[in-house]
Motif scaffolding. Structure first.
Motif, short mmCIF file in Angstrom:
data_model
loop_
_atom_site.label_atom_id
_atom_site.label_comp_id
_atom_site.label_asym_id
_atom_site.label_seq_id
_atom_site.Cartn_x
_atom_site.Cartn_y
_atom_site.Cartn_z
N HIS A 90 0.85 -1.19 0.00
CA HIS A 90 0.00 0.00 0.00
C HIS A 90 0.89 1.25 0.00
CE1 HIS A 90 -3.81 2.05 1.36
NE2 HIS A 90 -2.91 3.00 1.53
N VAL A 91 0.61 2.17 -0.91
CA VAL A 91 1.38 3.42 -0.98
C VAL A 91 0.41 4.59 -0.89
CG1 VAL A 91 2.95 4.80 -2.40
CG2 VAL A 91 3.11 2.31 -2.46
N HIS A 92 0.68 5.56 -0.05
CA HIS A 92 -0.15 6.76 0.03
C HIS A 92 0.34 7.74 -1.03
CE1 HIS A 92 -1.14 4.88 3.76
NE2 HIS A 92 0.04 5.11 4.27
N CYS A 98 -4.74 6.49 -2.65
CA CYS A 98 -3.86 5.39 -2.26
C CYS A 98 -3.68 4.48 -3.47
CB CYS A 98 -4.51 4.55 -1.18
SG CYS A 98 -4.84 5.44 0.33
NI NI Z 1 -3.05 5.19 1.75
#
Ligand code: NI
Length: 133
Positions: A90-92, A98
Motif C-alpha cells: 500500500h502506498v499513500h 492510495c
Molecule cells: Ni493510503
C-alpha cells in the motif's frame, strides 16, 4: 548447456531498420536476444489464452481512501480470494489517493475475477491486472 540453433531470416530493409531503431531504444545489444525475448513473450501470451492455465502477476488499484468503507471492502474481497493473493503493498499517493499493488498467483480466470471485483468497487479509480508469467 542448451544446444544453440542458428538460422538466417529474410526481411525487407525498411522493416529491419525500424526494428533496429526499436531495439536500440530498448537497449538490446544484439538481435538474437531481442528475437528470443519476442518468442518467449509470444509463447507466454499463447499459454495465457487458456484461462484455466496458471499464471502470476500484479493487480494495481488506485482509490480515494476518504470514501467510507472502501478500504474494508477491498480487504474483504481479497480475503474472499486469499488463496491467490501472495502479498500486497500500500502506498499513500497524496492526501486523497492510495495505490495498492497486489501480487497474485493462480488460475488466470480467478486472477481476472479478483481484478474485476476490485475494479468495480465504487471509489476505485483505476484497476489493472498485469500477467507477468
Ligand atoms: Ni493510503
Amino acid at each position: 548447456m542448451k544446444k544453440l540453433i542458428r538460422y538466417g531470416v529474410s526481411i525487407d530493409k525498411e522493416l529491419q531498420d525500424k526494428v533496429d531503431a526499436l531495439l536500440e531504444k530498448k537497449g538490446y545489444k544484439n538481435r538474437s536476444e531481442a528475437i528470443r525475448d519476442l518468442f518467449r513473450e509470444k509463447l507466454i501470451s499463447e499459454a495465457h489464452e487458456d484461462k484455466s492455465s496458471l499464471g502470476m502477476g500484479t493487480i494495481s488499484i488506485v482509490y480515494d481512501h476518504h470514501i467510507p468503507e472502501l478500504s474494508s471492502k477491498l480487504t474483504e474481497i481479497q480475503h474472499d480470494l486469499q488463496d491467490i493473493v501472495i502479498a500486497s503493498t500500500h502506498v499513500h499517493i497524496d492526501h486523497h489517493n492510495c495505490m495498492e499493488v497486489i501480487m497474485v498467483k493462480g488460475v488466470l480466470a480467478q486472477l481476472e475475477q479478483l481484478a474485476n471485483r476490485l475494479s468495480v468497487v465504487k471509489g476505485v479509480k483505476t484497476g489493472k491486472l498485469t500477467i507477468a508469467y
